[in-house]
Motif scaffolding. Structure first.
Motif, PDB file in Angstrom:
ATOM      1  N   LYS A  33       0.852  -1.211   0.000  1.00  0.00           N
ATOM      2  CA  LYS A  33       0.000   0.000   0.000  1.00  0.00           C
ATOM      3  C   LYS A  33       0.877   1.246   0.000  1.00  0.00           C
ATOM      4  O   LYS A  33       0.602   2.208  -0.713  1.00  0.00           O
ATOM      5  CB  LYS A  33      -0.897   0.003   1.242  1.00  0.00           C
ATOM      6  CG  LYS A  33      -2.274  -0.546   0.970  1.00  0.00           C
ATOM      7  CD  LYS A  33      -3.359   0.241   1.690  1.00  0.00           C
ATOM      8  CE  LYS A  33      -4.538   0.456   0.798  1.00  0.00           C
ATOM      9  NZ  LYS A  33      -5.590  -0.380   0.763  1.00  0.00           N
ATOM     10  N   SER A  34       1.943   1.206   0.823  1.00  0.00           N
ATOM     11  CA  SER A  34       2.788   2.404   0.915  1.00  0.00           C
ATOM     12  C   SER A  34       3.530   2.664  -0.395  1.00  0.00           C
ATOM     13  O   SER A  34       4.011   3.755  -0.631  1.00  0.00           O
ATOM     14  CB  SER A  34       3.767   2.297   2.083  1.00  0.00           C
ATOM     15  OG  SER A  34       4.744   1.343   1.763  1.00  0.00           O
ATOM     16  N   GLU A  35       3.622   1.659  -1.264  1.00  0.00           N
ATOM     17  CA  GLU A  35       4.270   1.842  -2.577  1.00  0.00           C
ATOM     18  C   GLU A  35       3.256   2.284  -3.622  1.00  0.00           C
ATOM     19  O   GLU A  35       3.572   2.383  -4.807  1.00  0.00           O
ATOM     20  CB  GLU A  35       4.896   0.509  -3.037  1.00  0.00           C
ATOM     21  CG  GLU A  35       6.056   0.033  -2.190  1.00  0.00           C
ATOM     22  CD  GLU A  35       7.358   0.774  -2.461  1.00  0.00           C
ATOM     23  OE1 GLU A  35       7.485   1.359  -3.554  1.00  0.00           O
ATOM     24  OE2 GLU A  35       8.224   0.786  -1.579  1.00  0.00           O
ATOM     25  N   GLY A  36       2.003   2.476  -3.202  1.00  0.00           N
ATOM     26  CA  GLY A  36       0.965   2.941  -4.136  1.00  0.00           C
ATOM     27  C   GLY A  36       0.425   1.829  -5.027  1.00  0.00           C
ATOM     28  O   GLY A  36      -0.237   2.093  -6.038  1.00  0.00           O
ATOM     29  N   ASP A  46      -2.072  -1.324  -5.837  1.00  0.00           N
ATOM     30  CA  ASP A  46      -3.448  -1.655  -5.425  1.00  0.00           C
ATOM     31  C   ASP A  46      -3.543  -3.059  -4.830  1.00  0.00           C
ATOM     32  O   ASP A  46      -2.829  -3.976  -5.235  1.00  0.00           O
ATOM     33  CB  ASP A  46      -4.402  -1.545  -6.614  1.00  0.00           C
ATOM     34  CG  ASP A  46      -4.724  -0.084  -6.906  1.00  0.00           C
ATOM     35  OD1 ASP A  46      -4.550   0.748  -5.996  1.00  0.00           O
ATOM     36  OD2 ASP A  46      -5.122   0.211  -8.037  1.00  0.00           O
TER      37      ASP A  46
END
Ligand code: SAM
Length: 286
Positions: free
Chosen positions: A115-118, A120
């Motif tokens: 999530k922190s890497e964007g 999905d």
């Protein structure tokens, strides 16, 4: 991607660059969903807590895919590669041995990193022992606390047991069959024998059983048994009025101890320890 774009991921086929958290059965293999099977068959690879366990599901439903091991011992090492693969456009499924990944199982850390890497994430929901035990317990289920396995360290463990003893909400715990007797003893000490409790054993399996209805009865039921199988415990919350009754009882105990010759300080210290409350709370009773 914005939040609205997540809606477009609710497709049957896995999409590139997405991490799928796939719920699997907690005993009865037929509890797997069609959607879960489709994802397991069609993602680029499946990261499993134990590949042998996931193979059982794949074999039963005649599907196959590339499986890699992803468990508590190697997850930190493997997360960067999984993130890289996702960024390169692979679709990856995470499965635990049973139930929902991330619930006392690997999945939590990778979800946070991804999530922190964007990137999905899509969850394919499945069985969860905590929820299955809760809804079949007959205890209040619209508001509850899930504690998972209690910590081993005495001080942390007693802090949570104390919270459970005073909680107005239903609490759900996981425990191994080997340690159930010990946990029941602790619950007896902290919550009293009358507290309502249901021990759910072997949910969704052939020898499923739900043992209740209070701590005394459950201790008695398991007294001479060889306890095996998987266990989830559901404990009813305390009623507000019971908390008040507790205060009345402590107040009476305090008066009795003082009448018996103890100083206010000594009596408060003793009752605070006995009831797991702060000394000041006992002082405040008078
Ligand atoms: N991720 C799983 C879930 O979603 O329920 C939980 C995994 S945790 C490592 C395993 C614990 O869940 C077991 O020790 C037991 O307490 C509980 N559990 C799993 N399957 C169960 C079953 N069929 N019946 C009762 N409890 C179960």
């Amino acid at each position: 991607m914005n939040n609205n774009s997540l809606l477009s991921h609710r497709k049957e086929e896995p999409e590139n660059g997405i991490l799928y958290l796939v719920g699997t059965p907690i005993g009865n293999l037929n509890d797997i969903s069609k959607r879960a099977l489709n994802i397991l068959q069609n993602v680029s690879l499946v990261a499993c807590e134990d590949t042998r366990q996931t193979k059982k599901i794949m074999n039963k439903f005649n599907i196959s895919n590339k499986l890699i091991s992803f468990n508590k011992h190697n997850s930190l090492m493997k997360i960067p590669k999984i993130v890289k693969d996702l960024k390169e456009g692979k679709s990856i499924a995470i499965v635990s041995d049973a139930g929902m990944p991330g619930i006392c199982d690997p999945g939590e850390d990778i979800t946070r990193c991804v999530k922190s890497e964007g990137i999905d994430i899509v969850c394919i929901p499945g069985a969860c022992a905590a929820i299955t035990a809760l809804v079949s317990s007959g205890l209040p289920s619209s508001s509850f606390v899930f504690e998972g396995f209690l910590p081993k360290k005495k001080i942390d463990r007693e802090r949570i047991l104390l919270e459970i003893s005073k909680n107005e909400k239903t609490t759900i715990l996981y425990e191994s069959p080997k340690r159930l007797r010990e946990l029941l003893k602790e619950l007896l000490e902290f919550c009293g024998g009358d507290r309502e409790i249901i021990v759910a054993r072997e949910l969704t399996k052939k020898f499923e059983e739900h043992v209740g209805n209070n701590i005394n009865n459950v201790i008695e039921f398991f007294r001479d048994k060889n306890i095996i199988g998987e266990i989830t415990i559901v404990i009813k919350g305390i009623k507000k009025q019971d908390l008040n009754i507790d205060k009345c009882r402590m107040k009476q105990d305090l008066k009795d101890l003082i009448n018996a010759g103890l100083s206010l300080s000594a009596a408060s210290k003793y009752l605070a320890k006995k009831n797991g409350v702060k000394k000041s709370e006992i002082y405040n009773l008078i």
